[in-house]
Design a protein around this motif. Structure first.
Motif, PDB file in Angstrom:
ATOM      1  N   PHE A   1       0.809  -1.215   0.000  1.00 51.44           N
ATOM      2  CA  PHE A   1       0.000   0.000   0.000  1.00 51.44           C
ATOM      3  C   PHE A   1       0.842   1.264   0.000  1.00 51.44           C
ATOM      4  N   ALA A   2       2.089   1.176   0.425  1.00 53.24           N
ATOM      5  CA  ALA A   2       2.980   2.340   0.458  1.00 53.24           C
ATOM      6  C   ALA A   2       4.381   1.879   0.084  1.00 53.24           C
ATOM      7  N   ASP A   3       5.214   2.828  -0.304  1.00 53.88           N
ATOM      8  CA  ASP A   3       6.587   2.501  -0.682  1.00 53.88           C
ATOM      9  C   ASP A   3       7.310   1.779   0.457  1.00 53.88           C
ATOM     10  N   GLN A   7       8.118   1.381   5.533  1.00 54.28           N
ATOM     11  CA  GLN A   7       7.704   0.267   6.391  1.00 54.28           C
ATOM     12  C   GLN A   7       8.058   0.459   7.873  1.00 54.28           C
ATOM     13  N   PRO A   8       9.291   0.914   8.199  1.00 56.67           N
ATOM     14  CA  PRO A   8       9.570   1.109   9.634  1.00 56.67           C
ATOM     15  C   PRO A   8       8.677   2.165  10.290  1.00 56.67           C
ATOM     16  N   THR A 214      15.214   7.836  -0.186  1.00 58.03           N
ATOM     17  CA  THR A 214      14.310   6.882   0.461  1.00 58.03           C
ATOM     18  C   THR A 214      15.048   5.938   1.403  1.00 58.03           C
ATOM     19  N   ALA A 215      16.307   5.630   1.095  1.00 62.05           N
ATOM     20  CA  ALA A 215      17.062   4.694   1.929  1.00 62.05           C
ATOM     21  C   ALA A 215      17.348   5.260   3.314  1.00 62.05           C
ATOM     22  N   LYS A 216      17.217   6.583   3.465  1.00 58.01           N
ATOM     23  CA  LYS A 216      17.558   7.211   4.743  1.00 58.01           C
ATOM     24  C   LYS A 216      16.329   7.778   5.463  1.00 58.01           C
ATOM     25  N   ARG A 217      15.121   7.387   5.034  1.00 54.94           N
ATOM     26  CA  ARG A 217      13.906   7.905   5.678  1.00 54.94           C
ATOM     27  C   ARG A 217      13.826   7.501   7.157  1.00 54.94           C
ATOM     28  N   HIS A 218      14.132   6.251   7.419  1.00 57.33           N
ATOM     29  CA  HIS A 218      14.096   5.746   8.793  1.00 57.33           C
ATOM     30  C   HIS A 218      15.057   6.565   9.671  1.00 57.33           C
ATOM     31  N   GLU A 219      16.271   6.742   9.180  1.00 56.38           N
ATOM     32  CA  GLU A 219      17.293   7.495   9.908  1.00 56.38           C
ATOM     33  C   GLU A 219      16.879   8.951  10.111  1.00 56.38           C
ATOM     34  N   ALA A 220      16.338   9.566   9.051  1.00 55.05           N
ATOM     35  CA  ALA A 220      15.928  10.968   9.138  1.00 55.05           C
ATOM     36  C   ALA A 220      14.845  11.149  10.196  1.00 55.05           C
ATOM     37  N   LEU A 221      13.877  10.250  10.200  1.00 50.65           N
ATOM     38  CA  LEU A 221      12.780  10.362  11.165  1.00 50.65           C
ATOM     39  C   LEU A 221      13.262  10.126  12.586  1.00 50.65           C
TER      40      LEU A 221
END
Length: 344
Positions: A1-3, A7-8, A214-221
């Motif tokens: 449902f989403a990119d 997921q995290p 996108t690979a750093k979304r988890h880290e950024a958040l």
């Protein structure tokens, strides 16, 4: 449902991140680094040899010998490497500096050990040497210059003078390609601002990461500093474009109120994919509110409208009057229909 990159960030009421997702800074980029250097060396070394020198601590003695041979302009090969090849010379020089800096950047300690958390900063002399070497490079080998540039930034970030990251970054970033190191450097800049307590500036950098990499979304958040409504409004106004504004709002919505964030992003950038992961969180939060997981009672449907966020449900319905404005209208239709099912 989403990119997949989101997921995290899905809703997990008992965990900070979904599915116990953990950040892995030390090993995260290993395969990319090996592949890039292997390509640069043009088969002068096998992939396994490149991996050995980059990742194995036991390679240090050999690296030291190779570097000494380079400095003495020894023409013969050592350890089976053709050290007269310029790319191989650059690889050895990179390893000489990178392995020393790595010792300061990979401090690992048990989260339960409160007695032995002594973190040694990068040696000042090492910082000066690697920066002086980078500044001395004037050839056209952009790959090698880019790697040495990142080592300077890394050495400064783990030094006692972490603030020196900022002027170095500002003076040099425009010369760098927008590759993985570019975005890792943005992370170091954001981390520097964060450690200096300049959260407005750190959040702006993490918003860039969240939007563009996108690979750093988890880290950024993870590194984002949640804001009050007034502070959030000020930061959004200062953001350079609507996409970065949407990223700021989305990250803040993750920590505060995803429904508010959804509505704000829709007004700014209705095609933003950040809407998708926020809707998944909103749906799961409605489920969690309705279901009593601490008891074995069966809850008959429908439930009262007061048990859900009915205002946002109506807003979703209004949004679906113009579905083409959205990047993923199917997800909104599903969310709208599913929560309506709960209330009959």
């Amino acid at each position: 449902f989403a990119d997949e990159s989101y997921q995290p960030l899905f809703y997990a009421p008992d965990e900070k991140f979904y599915d116990y997702a953990q950040l892995d800074y030390i090993d995260k980029y290993n395969e990319d680094i090996i592949g890039e250097w292997h390509g640069y060396l043009k088969n002068k070394l096998t992939r396994s040899e490149v991996a050995y020198f980059l990742l194995n601590d036991t390679a240090q003695t050999t690296i030291d010998k190779l570097y000494i041979a380079l400095q003495s302009k020894k023409p013969a090969s050592d350890a089976g490497l053709p050290i007269t090849d310029q790319h191989v010379k650059n690889f050895i020089t990179f390893l000489h500096f990178a392995k020393q800096i790595e010792a300061y950047s990979t401090n690992v300690f048990s989260s339960w050990n409160y007695e032995e958390r002594v973190i040694e900063p990068t040696n000042e002399n090492l910082v000066r040497k690697v920066e002086a070497y980078y500044q001395s490079l004037n050839n056209g080998d952009d790959f090698f210059r880019n790697r040495m540039w990142f080592q300077v930034l890394k050495a400064k970030f783990y030094s006692d003078d972490q603030a020196s990251v900022i002027p170095f970054y500002e003076e040099t970033i425009h010369k760098q390609p927008k590759n993985a190191l570019y975005y890792r450097a943005i992370g170091y800049l954001g981390g520097t601002y964060y450690n200096l307590g300049q959260f407005d500036k750190s959040n702006q950098q993490f918003a860039i990461l969240f939007q563009e990499n996108t690979a750093k979304r988890h880290e950024a958040l993870y590194n984002f500093k949640p804001l009050s409504p007034d502070s959030m409004q000020r930061q959004v106004q200062e953001a350079p474009d609507n996409n970065i504004k949407a990223s700021l709002i989305a990250m803040n919505g993750y920590y505060t109120d995803e429904a508010v964030a959804l509505k704000q992003i829709y007004e700014l950038a209705p095609k933003s994919p950040h809407i998708d992961f926020l809707i998944t969180r909103w749906v799961n939060r409605q489920e969690y509110t309705i279901n009593d997981y601490d008891s074995q009672k069966q809850h008959p449907l429908p439930v009262e409208k007061s048990q859900i966020d009915y205002e946002t449900l109506l807003w979703l319905g209004n949004m679906l009057q113009t579905p083409k404005k959205l990047s993923n209208p199917a997800l909104v239709y599903l969310a709208y229909g599913y929560i309506n099912f709960y209330i009959g």
